[in-house]
Structure formats: structure tokens, C-alpha cells
Design a protein around this motif. Sequence first.
Motif, mmCIF file in Angstrom:
data_model
loop_
_atom_site.group_PDB
_atom_site.id
_atom_site.type_symbol
_atom_site.label_atom_id
_atom_site.label_comp_id
_atom_site.label_asym_id
_atom_site.label_seq_id
_atom_site.Cartn_x
_atom_site.Cartn_y
_atom_site.Cartn_z
ATOM 1 N N LEU A 6 0.830 -1.217 0.000
ATOM 2 C CA LEU A 6 0.000 0.000 0.000
ATOM 3 C C LEU A 6 0.856 1.255 0.000
ATOM 4 O O LEU A 6 0.507 2.249 -0.639
ATOM 5 C CB LEU A 6 -0.923 0.001 1.222
ATOM 6 N N LEU A 101 -2.302 6.351 1.851
ATOM 7 C CA LEU A 101 -2.811 6.709 3.190
ATOM 8 C C LEU A 101 -3.529 8.054 3.182
ATOM 9 O O LEU A 101 -4.551 8.225 3.849
ATOM 10 C CB LEU A 101 -1.683 6.712 4.222
ATOM 11 N N LEU A 104 -6.882 7.357 1.591
ATOM 12 C CA LEU A 104 -7.785 6.638 2.516
ATOM 13 C C LEU A 104 -8.432 7.623 3.493
ATOM 14 O O LEU A 104 -9.653 7.610 3.698
ATOM 15 C CB LEU A 104 -7.009 5.554 3.275
ATOM 16 N N LYS A 105 -7.632 8.521 4.060
ATOM 17 C CA LYS A 105 -8.181 9.518 5.014
ATOM 18 C C LYS A 105 -9.219 10.388 4.323
ATOM 19 O O LYS A 105 -10.255 10.717 4.904
ATOM 20 C CB LYS A 105 -7.059 10.414 5.529
ATOM 21 N N VAL A 107 -11.292 9.724 1.815
ATOM 22 C CA VAL A 107 -12.581 9.116 1.458
ATOM 23 C C VAL A 107 -13.360 8.611 2.671
ATOM 24 O O VAL A 107 -14.483 8.096 2.522
ATOM 25 C CB VAL A 107 -12.428 7.966 0.420
ATOM 26 N N ILE A 108 -12.813 8.788 3.877
ATOM 27 C CA ILE A 108 -13.578 8.362 5.073
ATOM 28 C C ILE A 108 -14.906 9.114 5.112
ATOM 29 O O ILE A 108 -15.963 8.533 5.367
ATOM 30 C CB ILE A 108 -12.774 8.604 6.367
ATOM 31 N N ILE A 131 -10.490 2.316 -3.185
ATOM 32 C CA ILE A 131 -9.705 2.159 -1.948
ATOM 33 C C ILE A 131 -10.039 0.816 -1.287
ATOM 34 O O ILE A 131 -9.161 0.063 -0.878
ATOM 35 C CB ILE A 131 -9.994 3.319 -0.975
ATOM 36 N N LEU A 132 -11.330 0.484 -1.193
ATOM 37 C CA LEU A 132 -11.766 -0.754 -0.537
ATOM 38 C C LEU A 132 -11.267 -1.989 -1.289
ATOM 39 O O LEU A 132 -10.847 -2.976 -0.686
ATOM 40 C CB LEU A 132 -13.288 -0.780 -0.415
ATOM 41 N N LEU A 135 -7.587 -2.399 -0.514
ATOM 42 C CA LEU A 135 -7.399 -2.864 0.869
ATOM 43 C C LEU A 135 -7.728 -4.347 0.980
ATOM 44 O O LEU A 135 -7.053 -5.107 1.671
ATOM 45 C CB LEU A 135 -8.261 -2.050 1.822
ATOM 46 N N LEU B 104 -15.903 -6.261 4.965
ATOM 47 C CA LEU B 104 -15.125 -5.460 3.990
ATOM 48 C C LEU B 104 -15.481 -5.893 2.573
ATOM 49 O O LEU B 104 -15.759 -5.061 1.697
ATOM 50 C CB LEU B 104 -13.621 -5.626 4.250
ATOM 51 N N LEU B 132 -13.973 2.009 6.629
ATOM 52 C CA LEU B 132 -12.812 2.845 6.288
ATOM 53 C C LEU B 132 -12.182 3.462 7.540
ATOM 54 O O LEU B 132 -10.959 3.544 7.671
ATOM 55 C CB LEU B 132 -13.222 3.946 5.307
#
Lengths: 141, 141
Positions: A6, A101, A104-105, A107-108, A131-132, A135, B104, B132
Motif C-alpha cells: 500500500l 494513506l 484513505l483519510k 474518502v472516510i 480504496i476498498l 485494501l 469489507l 474505512l
Amino acid sequence: VQHKPLTEIVVEELMISSEKVAHVQLANPLEHALLVLVKSGYSAVPVLDTSYKLKGTIGKTVILNHILGIERFEMERLSKITVNDVMQKDVPCLKKSDSFLVALKAVIDYPFVCVADEEGYFDGILTRRAILKQLNKDLHA
Amino acid sequence: VQHKPLTEIVVEELMISSEKVAHVQLANPLEHALLVLVKSGYSAVPVLDTSYKLKGTIGKTVILNHILGIERFEMERLSKITVNDVMQKDVPCLKKSDSFLVALKAVIDYPFVCVADEEGYFDGILTRRAILKQLNKDLHA
Ligand SMILES: Nc1ncnc2c1ncn2[C@@H]1O[C@@H]2COP(=O)(O)O[C@H]3[C@@H](O)[C@H](n4cnc5c(N)ncnc54)O[C@@H]3COP(=O)(O)O[C@H]2[C@H]1O
Ligand SMILES: Nc1ncnc2c1ncn2[C@@H]1O[C@@H]2COP(=O)(O)O[C@H]3[C@@H](O)[C@H](n4cnc5c(N)ncnc54)O[C@@H]3COP(=O)(O)O[C@H]2[C@H]1O
């Protein structure tokens, strides 16, 4: 993007590039914007100006809220109001070179985040789904 | 849910429980469903029957698609059609005891997934945001 760690993945590799993203223009009447949103099925899309710079986003809820009167949805108002009048202007934005990273932050709290360059020209969107998916690959590697 | 390893987290700890979830009933007219969706701001919500069993989901796009005529949105049809006539019936479903990895996978293609028990009684929803947020905590721990 297969078994890359990642920490080595950047936004550009995960984003949907601009030519595949449905969008509307600042000066479009709301009627046009609602048609684009219903025909594409998307909840919200980016708003661009005529030089292809990112200006914000617009979704079905804000359009319908704007025409909701006391007793009914006043559809005749859709042709009198423009996208510029109701769109969300203060939206987060990523750069193609941002890390996984940082993405990811971002799209929360947003189903998608727009990607643009230093001068504000639109490059594409990064979605929660992208993103999902990455992951999920990473947790199974 | 703080620094617990992802493998120890179950759906029940991350879901929004049923009393906090906006929903509509099978027999509601589409007009009521559209009002709930616009006033709450949600793109889609669960559909329950009178005994609180989960029946599917309904969103703004499918309602607006249904009343989109050749020239305009035919709003007068909203009172004649019911939620049951247009809702998505075949939706994925989780159990409270399902693992984080199962959850997930489920939200990769859906903004939220409903949670119900063996008999189909509605327990709540698991959102992409909850997954997320937990992943972000885990990657920074
Ligand atoms: N035509 C379709 N085919 C397959 N799956 C579909 C789909 N339309 C929606 N979905 C699924 O539903 C999710 C939510 O879509 P929504 O339109 O609310 O929210 C979307 C939409 O507002 C925007 N979006 C996605 N792709 C777009 C595109 N090509 N152009 C413009 N906006 C887009 O980004 C949000 C998040 O997208 P994401 O993919 O994470 O999540 C999508 C995707 O998993
Ligand atoms: N009132 C609000 N306050 C703060 N943030 C808000 C918000 N409404 C929406 N958002 C943000 O926008 C995201 C997409 O919302 P949407 O309504 O398209 O899609 C939502 C909605 O269809 C459904 N949902 C979420 N909470 C709900 C609730 N309490 N009742 C019914 N449905 C809910 O689950 C989807 C995914 O939710 P998620 O939280 O992952 O993602 C939410 C959240 O990050």
C-alpha cells in the motif's frame, strides 16, 4: 494494481480518469444536472468550468432540497436556477501523486474525492470502491 | 473500537443499530419515500415490513427514473406507485456475528449493507465509512 505494498501506491493508479467521469458545467440549469444524475445513476458528480477546471460537486439531494416547496416538489423552478447557485464549492481535493494513506483519510467522509493538478485542472476522481478493493487485495495477500 | 486487531472485530461493533437508521415501509407511496430520502439526505435507505423484517432497499435514482417521462419528471405519479413496486429486493445481507473481512468484501460494491438475524428481523446497517474508519485506525496503530 496487484500485490504492490500500500505504501507504494499513488492516487493516479487508483483514480477514474477524467474522460470516464460524468460531470456538469457551472452555467448548466439544474434541470440538466438532475437529468445527468438520474440517467447516470450517480448520487453526485464534479462541476467543471469551461476551461475544465474543478469548481465543486453537485448531488441529487441538494437539487431536490432546493425545489421542495411546502406541499410539493416545484419542478418548474429547475430551469430557472443554475448549478453555480446550489453546488458545494468547498470540497476536498487530491493530487495524482498523493499516497494511499492520504487518499484513505480523504474518502472516510466522502463517497469520492476529486483529483486536480496545481493549477486546478481536473484529472479524475478517487472513489471509496477503489480504496476498498485495494485494501481487500492487501489483506488477502 | 480502538486498537483491536481487525480479525477480532465483528459487524455488531461497527454497525449503526436499527433505531438510528432511517427506513421506509413496503406499502408507503413513493412520494413518502422521496420525502424521507430528501429530508434525511441519504442516497438510499432500507425497506422494512410491518413486523420489522428486512425486505430490500430503495434510493433516489430508482424513484426518479420511474417518474421520468419523455419531456419532464411526472411528479403526479409519485402518489400512485408504492415502495414495493420499485425497490431493490435482491440485496446482500450480513449477520451481527460476521467477521471484519466478510464485512469489507460486502461493502466493496455497496455504500451500505443491511444487517439482519436468521429470521430476517432488521438489526441495522454497516456503512463503508465505518469500515474505512477502522482500517485507517489499524494502519496507523
Ligand atoms: N453504474 C454503476 N456501475 C456499477 N456500480 C455502480 C454504478 N453506480 C454506482 N455504483 C456503485 O454504487 C456506489 C455508490 O454510487 P454513488 O452514485 O452513490 O456514488 C458514486 C458517484 O457519486 C461517484 N462516481 C463514481 N463513478 C463515477 C463516474 N464515472 N462519473 C462520475 N461520478 C462517479 O463516486 C461515488 C462513489 O463511487 P463508488 O464506485 O465508490 O461506489 C459506487 C459503486 O460501488
Ligand atoms: N447526515 C450526514 N452526516 C454526516 N455524513 C453524512 C450524512 N449523510 C451522508 N454522509 C456522508 O456521505 C456518505 C454517503 O452518504 P449516502 O447518503 O450517499 O449513503 C449512505 C446512506 O445511503 C446510508 N446511511 C448512512 N447512515 C444512515 C442512517 N442513519 N439511516 C439510513 N441510511 C443511512 O448508508 C450510506 C453510506 O453511509 P456512509 O456513512 O458510509 O457514507 C456517508 C457519510 O460519509
